[in-house]
Write an enzyme that holds these catalytic residues in place. Structure first.
Site, PDB file in Angstrom:
ATOM      1  N   SER A  80       6.343 -19.757 -14.512  1.00 15.22           N
ATOM      2  CA  SER A  80       7.031 -18.678 -13.787  1.00 15.22           C
ATOM      3  C   SER A  80       7.516 -17.608 -14.757  1.00 15.22           C
ATOM      4  O   SER A  80       8.248 -16.700 -14.356  1.00 15.22           O
ATOM      5  CB  SER A  80       8.218 -19.245 -13.005  1.00 15.22           C
ATOM      6  OG  SER A  80       9.119 -19.893 -13.887  1.00 15.22           O
ATOM      7  N   ASN A 111      17.132 -27.353 -13.837  1.00 17.22           N
ATOM      8  CA  ASN A 111      17.363 -27.304 -12.391  1.00 17.22           C
ATOM      9  C   ASN A 111      18.668 -26.582 -12.051  1.00 17.22           C
ATOM     10  O   ASN A 111      18.714 -25.764 -11.130  1.00 17.22           O
ATOM     11  CB  ASN A 111      17.369 -28.719 -11.803  1.00 17.22           C
ATOM     12  CG  ASN A 111      16.023 -29.413 -11.970  1.00 17.22           C
ATOM     13  OD1 ASN A 111      15.047 -28.777 -12.369  1.00 17.22           O
ATOM     14  ND2 ASN A 111      15.979 -30.709 -11.687  1.00 17.22           N
ATOM     15  N   THR A 138      16.493   5.111  27.422  1.00 14.28           N
ATOM     16  CA  THR A 138      16.312   3.688  27.696  1.00 14.28           C
ATOM     17  C   THR A 138      14.871   3.580  28.186  1.00 14.28           C
ATOM     18  O   THR A 138      14.395   4.477  28.900  1.00 14.28           O
ATOM     19  CB  THR A 138      17.302   3.179  28.772  1.00 14.28           C
ATOM     20  OG1 THR A 138      17.066   3.872  29.986  1.00 14.28           O
ATOM     21  CG2 THR A 138      18.754   3.386  28.342  1.00 14.28           C
ATOM     22  N   HIS A 139      14.186   2.555  27.741  1.00 14.38           N
ATOM     23  CA  HIS A 139      12.751   2.388  28.052  1.00 14.38           C
ATOM     24  C   HIS A 139      11.932   3.576  27.556  1.00 14.38           C
ATOM     25  O   HIS A 139      10.892   3.893  28.103  1.00 14.38           O
ATOM     26  CB  HIS A 139      12.531   2.194  29.558  1.00 14.38           C
ATOM     27  CG  HIS A 139      13.459   1.199  30.175  1.00 14.38           C
ATOM     28  ND1 HIS A 139      13.181  -0.152  30.217  1.00 14.38           N
ATOM     29  CD2 HIS A 139      14.688   1.351  30.743  1.00 14.38           C
ATOM     30  CE1 HIS A 139      14.195  -0.785  30.808  1.00 14.38           C
ATOM     31  NE2 HIS A 139      15.126   0.100  31.106  1.00 14.38           N
ATOM     32  N   SER A 173      -1.583  16.889   5.217  1.00  9.33           N
ATOM     33  CA  SER A 173      -2.862  16.234   5.447  1.00  9.33           C
ATOM     34  C   SER A 173      -3.874  16.869   4.512  1.00  9.33           C
ATOM     35  O   SER A 173      -3.807  18.062   4.241  1.00  9.33           O
ATOM     36  CB  SER A 173      -3.287  16.431   6.905  1.00  9.33           C
ATOM     37  OG  SER A 173      -4.694  16.313   7.018  1.00  9.33           O
ATOM     38  N   LYS A 202      -0.499  20.221   9.251  1.00  9.16           N
ATOM     39  CA  LYS A 202       0.297  19.007   9.371  1.00  9.16           C
ATOM     40  C   LYS A 202       1.536  18.975   8.481  1.00  9.16           C
ATOM     41  O   LYS A 202       1.499  19.403   7.325  1.00  9.16           O
ATOM     42  CB  LYS A 202      -0.568  17.779   9.039  1.00  9.16           C
ATOM     43  CG  LYS A 202      -1.565  17.441  10.106  1.00  9.16           C
ATOM     44  CD  LYS A 202      -0.901  17.108  11.432  1.00  9.16           C
ATOM     45  CE  LYS A 202      -1.157  15.793  11.983  1.00  9.16           C
ATOM     46  NZ  LYS A 202      -0.970  14.578  11.694  1.00  9.16           N
ATOM     47  N   ASN A 208       3.805  15.740   7.974  1.00  9.71           N
ATOM     48  CA  ASN A 208       3.909  14.349   8.427  1.00  9.71           C
ATOM     49  C   ASN A 208       5.154  13.646   7.891  1.00  9.71           C
ATOM     50  O   ASN A 208       5.559  13.876   6.745  1.00  9.71           O
ATOM     51  CB  ASN A 208       2.666  13.570   7.994  1.00  9.71           C
ATOM     52  CG  ASN A 208       1.418  14.038   8.713  1.00  9.71           C
ATOM     53  OD1 ASN A 208       1.486  14.479   9.859  1.00  9.71           O
ATOM     54  ND2 ASN A 208       0.288  13.968   8.032  1.00  9.71           N
ATOM     55  N   GLU A 214       7.511   6.501   7.853  1.00 13.16           N
ATOM     56  CA  GLU A 214       6.499   5.487   8.194  1.00 13.16           C
ATOM     57  C   GLU A 214       6.473   4.385   7.130  1.00 13.16           C
ATOM     58  O   GLU A 214       6.357   3.196   7.431  1.00 13.16           O
ATOM     59  CB  GLU A 214       5.119   6.137   8.317  1.00 13.16           C
ATOM     60  CG  GLU A 214       5.023   7.090   9.495  1.00 13.16           C
ATOM     61  CD  GLU A 214       3.703   7.854   9.506  1.00 13.16           C
ATOM     62  OE1 GLU A 214       2.977   7.749  10.483  1.00 13.16           O
ATOM     63  OE2 GLU A 214       3.404   8.572   8.532  1.00 13.16           O
ATOM     64  N   TYR A 251      15.580 -31.581  -6.382  1.00 10.34           N
ATOM     65  CA  TYR A 251      14.750 -30.488  -6.901  1.00 10.34           C
ATOM     66  C   TYR A 251      13.278 -30.783  -6.665  1.00 10.34           C
ATOM     67  O   TYR A 251      12.808 -31.897  -6.884  1.00 10.34           O
ATOM     68  CB  TYR A 251      14.985 -30.280  -8.402  1.00 10.34           C
ATOM     69  CG  TYR A 251      14.125 -29.130  -8.913  1.00 10.34           C
ATOM     70  CD1 TYR A 251      14.547 -27.822  -8.744  1.00 10.34           C
ATOM     71  CD2 TYR A 251      12.872 -29.358  -9.467  1.00 10.34           C
ATOM     72  CE1 TYR A 251      13.745 -26.751  -9.133  1.00 10.34           C
ATOM     73  CE2 TYR A 251      12.059 -28.303  -9.866  1.00 10.34           C
ATOM     74  CZ  TYR A 251      12.508 -27.003  -9.698  1.00 10.34           C
ATOM     75  OH  TYR A 251      11.716 -25.963 -10.068  1.00 10.34           O
TER      76      TYR A 251
HETATM   77  N1  ARG Z   1      10.514 -23.498 -13.867  1.00 10.31           N
HETATM   78  C1  ARG Z   1      11.403 -23.963 -12.870  1.00 10.31           C
HETATM   79  C2  ARG Z   1      11.791 -22.855 -11.955  1.00 10.31           C
HETATM   80  O1  ARG Z   1      11.669 -21.743 -12.332  1.00 10.31           O
HETATM   81  C3  ARG Z   1      12.689 -24.479 -13.429  1.00 10.31           C
HETATM   82  C4  ARG Z   1      12.543 -25.807 -14.030  1.00 10.31           C
HETATM   83  C5  ARG Z   1      12.226 -26.799 -13.052  1.00 10.31           C
HETATM   84  N2  ARG Z   1      12.423 -28.115 -13.489  1.00 10.31           N
HETATM   85  C6  ARG Z   1      11.443 -28.898 -13.889  1.00 10.31           C
HETATM   86  N3  ARG Z   1      11.735 -30.097 -14.119  1.00 10.31           N
HETATM   87  N4  ARG Z   1      10.210 -28.471 -14.031  1.00 10.31           N
HETATM   88  O2  ARG Z   1      12.229 -23.075 -10.836  1.00 10.31           O
END
Ligand code: ARG
Length: 490
Positions: free
Chosen positions: A32, A119, A164-165, A286, A292, A294, A299, A326
């Site tokens: 991540s 965690n 309304t509507h 446009s 136009k 717009n 939007e 977890y």
């Molecule tokens: N990488 C995990 C996260 O971003 C955190 C660690 C998770 N714990 C583990 N034992 N892999 O949520």
């Protein structure tokens, strides 16, 4: 491909944990780190507060604690200046920071993770991030609500139909319509304030799932990072992403309010309605049709609302059915958690900037209620004021509307003689309410469109927006937390 995934360049994850590395492709896929870079400052602050606590309870020697904290805060400053370049090849930002510290400081770095798990650490980072982003969003939304109140005060004299509507219903002031937009936004802002409150307990010290046998003091970290307290149950805490769910929900609520406002703007700037004129500074052209102008900005705001709803769905389906504790699934909270701030603040900022370039066309607005048909209810209510039962008044007015239609004239110009031929109770005073200005001024019930009621609403909006602005401002910025952590003696 993970950088440093072979032994020669030294895979840092292995450096940090001493464990055998995962197949590089799998490590890269499951990492991540790229998302996590967004909250690296939060991670560094959390670690600096943690180190401060470890020192205070005697789990770190003063020298080690000072070295660790100084290095963490230096990394924070680099990150704040956009100069922190964390190496890849790690599962997440926590491992990347620890590996960097260990490379910089040697064995001292290996003490950082005492009495902590990723965690509880990732929960802390996300709480700090969401709290900060939600507070900024709250400030922006409160500012927009209060600008809309100013706008409403300026548009008090403009009268147009309420729908309304999507059919013309009754005349209202433009101030009343703009106040309605603002009210919806303020309810969403209130949910944002709750989302801020729901982040406001420190999870750190929950450990992997059941706490720690080491003599930590969770309240130190909580105090340093501006939390109101600590979470109550470690097992619950490390699997809890309700605060992110609340955050996406609050964000979606803001976007829903903005998207409904946007639909009004889009409709009202068409030549079919033509109640609003859109300034060149915010209109898009446009590439083919030279005539136009717009309302693309509005939007796009509607489209962002769809993404906001998607983020809520992503969080709901992510946590549903997970076992207590977890689960790595939770790492996939990242997209929704990190997207919400820029998404909602971007749309809020766009509406703030664009709305200043919209102006009501008072003549077009008034023309839409001048034939009198939208004042039929007002005529019936005038008869009620003279003592007639409402259902009878409704019927008599209905007959008058019918007669006007048969004669091919507007209700506004059907005349007293015709009215009397329908019912003897019609007189000048009853027919006077066909004037839309009179009809608007007469709606004095609480929450109604009469000018004095709308002034009350505007005052309420201003007060509520100010209060929500104060709530937003009471959340410490990351930089303020950095100073507080550094100022703590160790
Ligand atoms: N990488 C995990 C996260 O971003 C955190 C660690 C998770 N714990 C583990 N034992 N892999 O949520």
């Amino acid at each position: 491909m993970v950088k440093g995934a072979d032994k020669a360049s030294g895979i840092a994850r292995t450096d940090a944990t001493g464990r055998v590395e995962m197949i590089p492709e799998l490590l890269a896929w499951s990492s991540s780190l790229n998302h996590d870079r967004t909250f690296v400052r939060e991670d560094l602050l959390g670690s600096a507060a943690h180190v401060t606590m470890l020192r205070k309870v005697g789990l770190l020697e003063p020298d080690d604690a000072r070295k660790l904290r100084a290095a963490l805060l230096a990394m924070y400053d680099d990150a704040a200046a956009g100069k922190l370049d964390l190496e890849g090849g790690e599962e997440d930002v926590h491992m990347a920071v620890e590996a960097r510290l260990t490379r910089e400081l040697g064995d001292v770095g290996k003490r950082l993770h005492t009495a902590r798990s990723r965690n509880d650490q990732v929960s802390l980072d996300l709480r700090l991030h969401v709290r900060d982003q939600a507070a900024r969003t709250l400030a922006d939304v409160a500012a927009l609500a209060s600008e809309l109140a100013d706008r409403a005060a300026r548009d008090e004299g403009v009268i147009l139909p309420a729908y309304t509507h999507r059919q013309r219903a009754q005349p209202v002031s433009a101030a009343f319509l703009v106040s309605a937009w603002s009210m919806q936004l303020l309810r969403a802002a209130d949910v944002l304030a709750q989302a801020v409150a729901h982040t406001n307990e420190s999870p750190l010290g929950s450990g992997a799932c059941s706490g720690t046998s080491l003599p930590i003091d969770r309240s130190v970290v909580a105090r340093l990072l501006g939390f109101a307290g600590v979470t109550a149950n470690a097992l619950d805490t490390i699997g809890d992403r309700d605060f992110i769910l609340d955050w996406t929900w609050a964000g979606a609520r803001v976007l829903l309010a903005l998207s409904r406002l946007s639909t009004d703007v889009i409709d009202f700037t068409t030549s079919e309605f033509a109640f609003l004129r859109i300034g060149d500074a915010v209109a898009a052209g446009s590439s083919m049709m030279p005539q136009k102008k717009n309302p693309d900005i509005f939007e796009l705001v509607r489209a962002k609302a769809s993404r906001g709803v998607g983020n809520v769905m992503a969080m709901l389906t992510l946590v549903r059915g997970l076992p207590t504790g977890y689960n790595r699934d939770l790492q996939d909270d990242r997209q929704a958690a990190l997207d919400t701030g820029p998404l909602v603040r971007g749309a809020t900022g766009a509406v703030r900037a664009a709305i200043a370039h919209l102006s009501f066309d008072p003549a077009r607005c008034l023309a839409a209620v001048s034939d009198g048909s939208t004042q039929a209810t007002d005529i019936a209510e005038a008869l009620v004021r003279k003592g007639m039962p409402f259902r009878e008044a409704y019927k008599a007015t209905g007959q008058l509307v019918h007669l006007a239609r048969e004669r091919g004239v507007d209700l506004a110009s059907v005349g007293l003689d015709a009215a009397r031929s329908v019912h003897a109770a019609f007189d000048e005073s009853v027919l006077a309410v066909v004037d839309p200005r009179v009809a608007v001024a007469a709606k004095k019930s609480t929450g109604g469109t009469a000018p004095e009621r709308v002034e009350e609403q505007i005052a309420w909006i201003r007060a509520a927006a100010t209060e929500l602005g104060h709530k937003a401002a009471s959340v410490p910025t990351l930089d303020a937390l950095r100073r507080a952590v550094e100022a703590e003696a160790i």
